[in-house]
Scaffold this motif. Sequence first.
Motif, PDB file in Angstrom:
ATOM      1  N   GLU A 143       2.226  17.385  37.974  1.00  0.00           N
ATOM      2  CA  GLU A 143       0.544  16.855  37.523  1.00  0.00           C
ATOM      3  C   GLU A 143       0.859  16.635  36.285  1.00  0.00           C
ATOM      4  O   GLU A 143       1.147  17.293  35.282  1.00  0.00           O
ATOM      5  N   ILE A 144       0.153  15.215  35.785  1.00  0.00           N
ATOM      6  CA  ILE A 144      -0.064  14.544  34.557  1.00  0.00           C
ATOM      7  C   ILE A 144      -0.822  15.222  33.687  1.00  0.00           C
ATOM      8  O   ILE A 144      -2.012  15.447  33.616  1.00  0.00           O
ATOM      9  N   LYS A 197       4.275  10.233  42.096  1.00  0.00           N
ATOM     10  CA  LYS A 197       5.076  10.291  43.802  1.00  0.00           C
ATOM     11  C   LYS A 197       5.459  11.429  43.549  1.00  0.00           C
ATOM     12  O   LYS A 197       5.738  12.215  44.909  1.00  0.00           O
ATOM     13  N   ALA A 198       6.256  12.416  42.860  1.00  0.00           N
ATOM     14  CA  ALA A 198       6.561  14.159  42.966  1.00  0.00           C
ATOM     15  C   ALA A 198       5.847  14.754  43.709  1.00  0.00           C
ATOM     16  O   ALA A 198       6.013  14.387  44.614  1.00  0.00           O
ATOM     17  N   ASN A 199       4.434  14.604  43.160  1.00  0.00           N
ATOM     18  CA  ASN A 199       3.623  15.373  43.392  1.00  0.00           C
ATOM     19  C   ASN A 199       2.973  14.761  45.706  1.00  0.00           C
ATOM     20  O   ASN A 199       2.478  15.742  45.639  1.00  0.00           O
ATOM     21  N   VAL A 224       6.926  23.032  32.339  1.00  0.00           N
ATOM     22  CA  VAL A 224       6.387  21.832  31.614  1.00  0.00           C
ATOM     23  C   VAL A 224       7.479  20.929  30.879  1.00  0.00           C
ATOM     24  O   VAL A 224       7.706  21.732  30.399  1.00  0.00           O
ATOM     25  N   ILE A 225       6.824  20.028  31.506  1.00  0.00           N
ATOM     26  CA  ILE A 225       7.848  19.302  30.807  1.00  0.00           C
ATOM     27  C   ILE A 225       7.245  18.087  30.084  1.00  0.00           C
ATOM     28  O   ILE A 225       6.043  18.007  29.701  1.00  0.00           O
ATOM     29  N   ALA A 274       3.324  18.921  34.504  1.00  0.00           N
ATOM     30  CA  ALA A 274       3.588  20.426  35.039  1.00  0.00           C
ATOM     31  C   ALA A 274       4.254  19.867  36.014  1.00  0.00           C
ATOM     32  O   ALA A 274       3.967  18.674  36.774  1.00  0.00           O
ATOM     33  N   PHE A 275       5.480  20.520  35.951  1.00  0.00           N
ATOM     34  CA  PHE A 275       5.889  19.882  37.670  1.00  0.00           C
ATOM     35  C   PHE A 275       6.818  21.300  38.187  1.00  0.00           C
ATOM     36  O   PHE A 275       7.373  23.058  37.645  1.00  0.00           O
TER      37      PHE A 275
END
Length: 148
Positions: A71-72, A61-63, A140-141, A80-81
């Motif tokens: 990105e997952i 949803k953030a994307n 990167v989370i 990745a955010f």
Amino acid sequence: MDEHISFWFSGFEKGIEALTPQQRETFFCECGKNCVKQGTLDFYRQLYDRAAGDLDVFFQKANEIPGLQAEILVPGRKYAFGFTECSCMLHTQGYVNTPQLCECSRQSVLFVLHTLWPEVKFSVELTDSILRGGDMCRLVISAQDHEA
């Protein structure tokens, strides 16, 4: 830019550049919390609610939101955010341009994640930023359950 105070920020930049990474982390932890509490946390809380607390759905949803890229990388574990623009007023108003300021963004993302998912241990690595010359701020989370 307020010329009456802009001179002060050159000393501020030199000061934060002289800090060790751990000192910058401590300093910007409080700055990041304070900044995100001004409204950004509520935005992410609404996104969390729309995702029903599911990390993968949250980043999907953030994307969909202009200005954010997500990105997952590994479902349930790694993401990745990014931000396509620097929204820090200290930078956008011309006061601070050091890449060290980006630790504040990293800390604000950590604070949001720990607030929304207190049972999950997160690490956040800043891999690129606009203030470093990049096209966007990218983090990167990694997520790890406390029990794991």
